[in-house]
Design a protein around this motif. Structure first.
Motif, PDB file in Angstrom:
ATOM      1  N   GLN A 150       1.007  -1.287  -0.161  1.00  0.00           N
ATOM      2  CA  GLN A 150      -0.128  -0.348  -0.148  1.00  0.00           C
ATOM      3  C   GLN A 150       0.982   0.906  -0.390  1.00  0.00           C
ATOM      4  N   GLY A 151       1.938   1.460   0.814  1.00  0.00           N
ATOM      5  CA  GLY A 151       2.627   2.256   1.056  1.00  0.00           C
ATOM      6  C   GLY A 151       3.988   2.862  -0.522  1.00  0.00           C
ATOM      7  N   LEU A 152       4.378   1.800  -1.099  1.00  0.00           N
ATOM      8  CA  LEU A 152       4.569   1.639  -1.857  1.00  0.00           C
ATOM      9  C   LEU A 152       3.579   2.127  -3.228  1.00  0.00           C
ATOM     10  N   THR A 153       2.559   1.346  -3.513  1.00  0.00           N
ATOM     11  CA  THR A 153       1.790   2.282  -4.267  1.00  0.00           C
ATOM     12  C   THR A 153       1.315   3.574  -4.166  1.00  0.00           C
ATOM     13  N   ASP A 154       0.852   3.677  -2.803  1.00  0.00           N
ATOM     14  CA  ASP A 154       0.963   5.292  -2.571  1.00  0.00           C
ATOM     15  C   ASP A 154       2.110   6.390  -3.233  1.00  0.00           C
ATOM     16  N   HIS A 155       2.601   5.713  -2.900  1.00  0.00           N
ATOM     17  CA  HIS A 155       4.326   6.780  -3.226  1.00  0.00           C
ATOM     18  C   HIS A 155       4.383   7.038  -4.726  1.00  0.00           C
ATOM     19  N   LEU A 156       4.337   5.386  -5.559  1.00  0.00           N
ATOM     20  CA  LEU A 156       4.013   5.616  -6.965  1.00  0.00           C
ATOM     21  C   LEU A 156       3.223   6.525  -7.581  1.00  0.00           C
ATOM     22  N   ALA A 157       1.751   6.559  -6.746  1.00  0.00           N
ATOM     23  CA  ALA A 157       0.655   7.275  -7.363  1.00  0.00           C
ATOM     24  C   ALA A 157       1.029   8.747  -7.580  1.00  0.00           C
ATOM     25  N   GLY A 158       1.634   8.785  -6.069  1.00  0.00           N
ATOM     26  CA  GLY A 158       1.914  10.891  -5.941  1.00  0.00           C
ATOM     27  C   GLY A 158       2.735  10.692  -6.794  1.00  0.00           C
ATOM     28  N   THR A 159       3.759  10.235  -7.228  1.00  0.00           N
ATOM     29  CA  THR A 159       5.246  11.388  -7.101  1.00  0.00           C
ATOM     30  C   THR A 159       5.600   9.641  -9.034  1.00  0.00           C
ATOM     31  N   VAL A 160       6.287   9.323  -8.895  1.00  0.00           N
ATOM     32  CA  VAL A 160       6.136   8.335 -10.003  1.00  0.00           C
ATOM     33  C   VAL A 160       5.310   8.199 -11.418  1.00  0.00           C
ATOM     34  N   LEU A 161       4.106   8.733 -10.823  1.00  0.00           N
ATOM     35  CA  LEU A 161       2.975   8.168 -12.330  1.00  0.00           C
ATOM     36  C   LEU A 161       2.447   9.164 -11.774  1.00  0.00           C
ATOM     37  N   CYS A 162       3.104  11.240 -11.427  1.00  0.00           N
ATOM     38  CA  CYS A 162       1.815  11.515 -11.250  1.00  0.00           C
ATOM     39  C   CYS A 162       1.459  11.935 -12.596  1.00  0.00           C
ATOM     40  N   ASP A 163       1.321  12.041 -13.650  1.00  0.00           N
ATOM     41  CA  ASP A 163       0.822  12.172 -14.798  1.00  0.00           C
ATOM     42  C   ASP A 163      -0.506  11.129 -15.244  1.00  0.00           C
ATOM     43  N   VAL A 164      -0.276  10.179 -13.986  1.00  0.00           N
ATOM     44  CA  VAL A 164      -1.572   9.017 -14.392  1.00  0.00           C
ATOM     45  C   VAL A 164      -2.358   9.169 -13.454  1.00  0.00           C
ATOM     46  N   PHE A 165      -2.206  10.194 -12.388  1.00  0.00           N
ATOM     47  CA  PHE A 165      -2.876  10.044 -11.164  1.00  0.00           C
ATOM     48  C   PHE A 165      -2.633  12.026 -10.627  1.00  0.00           C
ATOM     49  N   PRO A 166      -3.798  12.634 -12.089  1.00  0.00           N
ATOM     50  CA  PRO A 166      -3.350  14.123 -11.439  1.00  0.00           C
ATOM     51  C   PRO A 166      -4.242  14.102 -10.941  1.00  0.00           C
ATOM     52  N   GLY A 167      -3.398  14.918  -9.737  1.00  0.00           N
ATOM     53  CA  GLY A 167      -4.259  15.468  -8.065  1.00  0.00           C
ATOM     54  C   GLY A 167      -3.636  15.030  -7.096  1.00  0.00           C
TER      55      GLY A 167
END
Length: 131
Positions: A86-103
């Motif tokens: 969960q922590g890694l998924t949150d990190h990926l969504a919030g930083t590495v994949l911010c273009d996929v998860f805008p906002g």
């Protein structure tokens, strides 16, 4: 319809409502693969990788697999700082994949209390080794 070229293309092809769960599933599948667990093995989303038997070598393998899968650079420190699915998924969504998860704000989920803290010297060695 053509197959997505990588996981990012897959995520972008999905409605926003399904992207997070798909990323969660992809990360969990990679963790299972690295730990040589069967596909149907249950892993708590908040269980530390280290409690599951992950070693630093396997963590490096996980980083490499995720880097290839997402075609994005993932810092090794991120896996030590976010040692759960969960922590890694949150990190990926919030930083590495911010273009996929805008906002999505960068994740600031604290590591579980049972997660092993690495001494600063070890963190520095790992940072230098994987830079």
């Amino acid at each position: 319809m053509t197959e997505p070229a990588n996981a990012v293309d897959l995520l972008l092809s999905l409605p926003r409502a399904r992207r997070r769960q798909t990323l969660t599933d992809l990360v969990a599948a990679e963790v299972r693969e690295v730990l040589l667990l069967p596909e149907d093995a249950e892993m708590g989303a908040d269980v530390s990788f280290f409690d599951l038997g992950m070693t630093s070598l396997r963590l490096t393998e996980l980083r490499q697999r995720l880097t290839r899968m997402l075609d994005r650079r993932i810092e090794i420190e991120a896996l030590f700082e976010h040692p759960t699915s969960q922590g890694l998924t949150d990190h990926l969504a919030g930083t590495v994949l911010c273009d996929v998860f805008p906002g999505t704000a960068p994740a600031s989920t604290p590591a579980p209390q049972n997660a092993q803290e690495l001494p600063p010297m070890v963190q520095e060695i790992l940072r230098n080794l994987y830079s």
